[in-house]
Design a protein around this motif. Structure first.
Motif, mmCIF file in Angstrom:
data_model
loop_
_atom_site.group_PDB
_atom_site.id
_atom_site.type_symbol
_atom_site.label_atom_id
_atom_site.label_comp_id
_atom_site.label_asym_id
_atom_site.label_seq_id
_atom_site.Cartn_x
_atom_site.Cartn_y
_atom_site.Cartn_z
ATOM 1 N N ARG A 160 -9.611 7.272 -7.256
ATOM 2 C CA ARG A 160 -10.337 6.658 -6.137
ATOM 3 C C ARG A 160 -11.048 5.403 -6.617
ATOM 4 O O ARG A 160 -11.035 4.354 -5.954
ATOM 5 C CB ARG A 160 -11.362 7.641 -5.563
ATOM 6 C CG ARG A 160 -10.807 8.666 -4.610
ATOM 7 C CD ARG A 160 -11.825 9.719 -4.251
ATOM 8 N NE ARG A 160 -13.014 9.163 -3.635
ATOM 9 C CZ ARG A 160 -14.154 9.836 -3.494
ATOM 10 N NH1 ARG A 160 -14.242 11.069 -3.940
ATOM 11 N NH2 ARG A 160 -15.192 9.280 -2.900
ATOM 12 N N ALA A 161 -11.709 5.512 -7.796
ATOM 13 C CA ALA A 161 -12.444 4.363 -8.329
ATOM 14 C C ALA A 161 -11.494 3.226 -8.677
ATOM 15 O O ALA A 161 -11.774 2.051 -8.379
ATOM 16 C CB ALA A 161 -13.236 4.792 -9.573
ATOM 17 N N GLY A 205 -3.405 5.810 5.465
ATOM 18 C CA GLY A 205 -4.330 4.736 5.791
ATOM 19 C C GLY A 205 -3.657 3.448 6.198
ATOM 20 O O GLY A 205 -4.327 2.478 6.536
ATOM 21 N N THR A 206 -2.338 3.416 6.196
ATOM 22 C CA THR A 206 -1.621 2.178 6.514
ATOM 23 C C THR A 206 -1.441 2.093 8.021
ATOM 24 O O THR A 206 -0.673 2.862 8.599
ATOM 25 C CB THR A 206 -0.250 2.178 5.820
ATOM 26 O OG1 THR A 206 -0.430 2.485 4.445
ATOM 27 C CG2 THR A 206 0.439 0.842 5.942
ATOM 28 N N LYS A 231 -11.600 -2.878 -16.455
ATOM 29 C CA LYS A 231 -12.399 -3.908 -15.770
ATOM 30 C C LYS A 231 -12.555 -5.128 -16.674
ATOM 31 O O LYS A 231 -12.464 -6.281 -16.232
ATOM 32 C CB LYS A 231 -13.796 -3.362 -15.442
ATOM 33 C CG LYS A 231 -13.858 -2.476 -14.238
ATOM 34 C CD LYS A 231 -15.315 -2.053 -13.984
ATOM 35 C CE LYS A 231 -15.392 -0.963 -12.970
ATOM 36 N NZ LYS A 231 -16.739 -0.388 -12.861
ATOM 37 N N PHE A 276 -11.270 9.331 -10.561
ATOM 38 C CA PHE A 276 -10.845 8.152 -11.322
ATOM 39 C C PHE A 276 -9.876 7.311 -10.491
ATOM 40 O O PHE A 276 -9.997 6.082 -10.421
ATOM 41 C CB PHE A 276 -10.184 8.595 -12.633
ATOM 42 C CG PHE A 276 -9.474 7.500 -13.357
ATOM 43 C CD1 PHE A 276 -8.085 7.445 -13.381
ATOM 44 C CD2 PHE A 276 -10.176 6.503 -14.019
ATOM 45 C CE1 PHE A 276 -7.415 6.437 -14.048
ATOM 46 C CE2 PHE A 276 -9.518 5.479 -14.692
ATOM 47 C CZ PHE A 276 -8.138 5.439 -14.712
ATOM 48 N N ARG A 311 -8.616 -2.763 -4.795
ATOM 49 C CA ARG A 311 -8.653 -3.263 -3.412
ATOM 50 C C ARG A 311 -9.735 -4.324 -3.268
ATOM 51 O O ARG A 311 -9.560 -5.354 -2.626
ATOM 52 C CB ARG A 311 -8.922 -2.104 -2.458
ATOM 53 C CG ARG A 311 -8.729 -2.460 -0.993
ATOM 54 C CD ARG A 311 -8.908 -1.269 -0.091
ATOM 55 N NE ARG A 311 -10.175 -0.614 -0.304
ATOM 56 C CZ ARG A 311 -10.326 0.621 -0.770
ATOM 57 N NH1 ARG A 311 -9.266 1.347 -1.050
ATOM 58 N NH2 ARG A 311 -11.508 1.143 -0.945
ATOM 59 N N LYS A 312 -10.893 -4.073 -3.906
ATOM 60 C CA LYS A 312 -12.025 -5.000 -3.781
ATOM 61 C C LYS A 312 -11.692 -6.353 -4.409
ATOM 62 O O LYS A 312 -12.165 -7.393 -3.957
ATOM 63 C CB LYS A 312 -13.211 -4.373 -4.510
ATOM 64 C CG LYS A 312 -14.566 -4.820 -4.012
ATOM 65 C CD LYS A 312 -15.619 -3.874 -4.557
ATOM 66 C CE LYS A 312 -16.796 -4.679 -5.061
ATOM 67 N NZ LYS A 312 -17.793 -3.875 -5.762
ATOM 68 N N ALA A 349 -10.231 1.649 -5.461
ATOM 69 C CA ALA A 349 -11.270 0.838 -4.810
ATOM 70 C C ALA A 349 -11.494 -0.455 -5.583
ATOM 71 O O ALA A 349 -11.686 -1.530 -4.978
ATOM 72 C CB ALA A 349 -12.572 1.648 -4.725
#
Lengths: 356, 242
Positions: B142-143, B206-207, B105, B140, B149-150, B146
């Protein structure tokens, strides 16, 4: 025959309050969930609440600016235990129930995109089952066509709990299967899907194999497989309770196999799936052709005149007994043995000294 | 044209799987080079677990990429995951990958919206082999997914498949998270001098509407590794290309 899948997606029946969509690693059911959310959002008199725990909201709906007002999305994809910067201490259970309770009055559709992820995050299968039970009770009070739509990735310990009649007497259960599984059963077990084979025979073979997930995974990910992400698949529809086609209360469970194809616009029959066309194109085994008759089309006459038949019948056949049993009595069969000088033949029993 | 240039787009996650006899290093090298050469302002973070940064540098330098210049300007950053993970594991942390995510990050400086950023994680299987439990790895990823993506960051994750035909727990979750899945696998007939392996392209669950042409395994594109890169051709057309 009306499609049960279409009515389950677009026309929820009264008192069918639970719709369970089951995916596996071999085949996802998410296109159906997407269609359910789309249809629910178009029923503007109903509120639709979508909880996203694993898949992003864009998997189901357009951009926020294009969504209708009756749809609200709760994006929980960033709320991951241990990695959540915005953790306000609220449990997923409380968040779900509070959101549903505060939704506008009237019929409601509550959609949870990954209930197995909720169970893994909370660390409790029983806690998640309790949450869903409370949620279902809440939704039932909202109106006849309100329902809870759950998506789960099999295998999951939640599935046997959610499918019990004690949890919900009525249930619509949609399970996605790869078309490779049906093709495999048709070729390896000589059992194509109904109506090509009798339903009893087919389900007796299909159900145990489909429950062994490693079989489907091997067919999809193995050397002969096409890989994941196939756009068309087979859907097993289990209906318990009244259906959307207005049928009277049905007894037991109705189970059918239908198809999903984007090319056909969604729900379709199995025969419309491209990957299964070969099953239907095999014509019924032709009747055994009449064995070629060598007696036809000959240039000479093999038939007998009556005089020739009579004289042939008078020829004595060279069989010893002509099939008739011998009439004289015979001596009973016996073995006649002449011992020679080297034989030690006596009538004593060699085992008489044994004391058993 | 294969593989497509805009794979993955910002906010998308691309899962690259490979096997022992068909490693996907060349795919990651191609992606890194195209990310660096592509947008005028871009940022690329390469997270390595095996620490072979020198090898990465020498490979991408062959594609006329000025590695030193990009590293100095901050466009390209190599992040060695091991020090962050080892320190957490030695400290008895129950979230050994948290430090790594925090460092990522910081490096991405997620407030920069106009910079086209991409992250390459090479690879996730090694993290599993060194003892990090599968549930931690899943959370990890998933985080990480996300986060990307965000912040409109494209993410590439490599995973080694050791049991072809039997996806493990981590792979099953990665398949659910990804937007696209680039499947690199060897020829079923064994090794060949002319063809190094095959690639298929699948879309994630999910696409909603796949943008790229999907390629099933039965119609997989074949490739051959050369000194300077790789050549792709359809099955049966190798003699015309090679």
């Amino acid at each position: 025959m009306p499609s049960l899948l279409s009515s389950a997606i677009a026309q929820p029946a009264r008192n069918q309050h639970l719709l369970l969509l089951q995916s596996s690693s071999a085949q996802t059911c998410l296109p159906i969930l997407r269609a359910v959310v789309k249809h629910a959002s178009e029923r503007t008199r109903e509120t639709t609440v979508l909880f996203c725990f694993l898949y992003p909201p864009s998997s189901f709906l357009e951009a926020p600016s294009e969504r209708s007002e009756n749809v609200s999305v709760v994006d929980m994809t960033t709320h991951i235990p241990g990695y959540d910067d915005e953790d306000d201490g609220k449990l997923p259970k409380d968040r779900i129930l509070d959101t549903v309770q505060s939704a506008p009055a009237g019929p409601i559709n509550v959609v949870i995109d990954a209930i197995d992820t909720v169970a893994a995050d909370t660390g409790s299968v029983s806690g998640t089952a309790r949450l869903l039970s409370e949620l279902l009770a809440l939704v039932r009070t909202r109106g006849a066509t309100s329902r809870v739509v759950l998506h789960v990735l099999a295998p999951s310990p939640l599935i046997p709990i959610l499918t019990q009649t004690r949890f919900s007497p009525t249930l619509t259960h949609l399970i996605a299967h790869p078309t490779a599984l049906l093709a495999h059963i048709a070729s390896a077990y000589l059992t194509p899907p109904p109506p090509l084979a009798s339903p009893e025979k087919f389900w007796g073979v299909f159900i145990p194999i489909s429950e062994r997930h490693y079989e489907s995974e091997r067919l999809v990910f193995g050397p002969e497989g096409e890989g994941s992400g196939l756009q068309e698949f087979a859907v097993e529809v289990l209906l318990r309770g009244p259906g959307g086609d207005g049928a009277a209360r049905r007894r037991g469970v109705e189970r059918v196999l239908e198809g999903w194809s984007p090319a056909a616009g969604g729900p379709c029959e199995l025969r419309d799936l491209d990957s299964l066309k070969s099953l239907w194109s095999r014509r019924a085994v032709p009747e055994t052709q009449k064995a070629l008759d060598p007696m036809q089309n000959l240039s000479f006459n093999l038939n007998l005149t009556p005089e020739q038949q009579r004289s042939r019948a008078q020829v004595p056949l060279p069989y010893a007994h002509e099939g008739k049993p011998l009439e004289q009595a015979r001596a009973p069969a016996a073995i006649l043995y002449d011992p020679d000088s080297a034989d030690d033949l006596d009538d004593d029993d060699p085992d008489e000294d044994l004391d058993i | 044209m294969f593989p497509p240039n805009n794979l993955p787009l910002p906010a998308e996650t691309l899962l690259v799987t490979d096997e022992l006899y068909a490693p996907a290093d060349f795919i990651l090298h191609r992606h890194l080079v195209s990310s660096l050469k592509g947008a005028s302002s871009s940022k690329c973070v390469l997270v390595t677990v095996s620490g072979d940064v020198g090898r990465w540098k020498s490979v991408i330098q062959r594609s006329n990429v000025k590695v030193a210049q990009y590293m100095e300007s901050g466009v390209l950053t190599f992040l060695d995951a091991m020090p962050h993970i080892v320190s957490a594991m030695d400290g008895g942390s129950d979230k050994p990958l948290m430090n790594l995510l925090e460092e990522l990050k910081r490096l991405l400086n997620v407030s920069l919206a106009e910079v086209r950023s991409s992250v390459i994680l090479d690879d996730i299987a090694s993290l599993q082999w060194m003892g990090i439990p599968a549930p931690d790895l899943v959370r990890f990823t998933r985080a990480l997914s996300a986060l990307c993506r965000k912040n409109n960051i494209s993410l590439v994750i490599r995973h080694h498949v050791t049991t072809p035909g039997e996806p493990d727990d981590v792979l099953k979750h990665l398949l659910q998270l990804c937007t696209y899945h680039l499947d690199v696998f060897p020829l079923s007939s064994g090794r060949s001098g002319a063809v190094s392996g095959q690639i298929a392209l699948h879309c994630g669950p999910g696409t909603a509407k796949p943008v790229h042409r999907l390629i099933p395994r039965s119609a997989a594109i074949q490739y051959r590794l050369t000194d300077v890169g790789s050549v792709f051709f359809d099955r049966g057309t190798g003699s015309g290309v090679l």
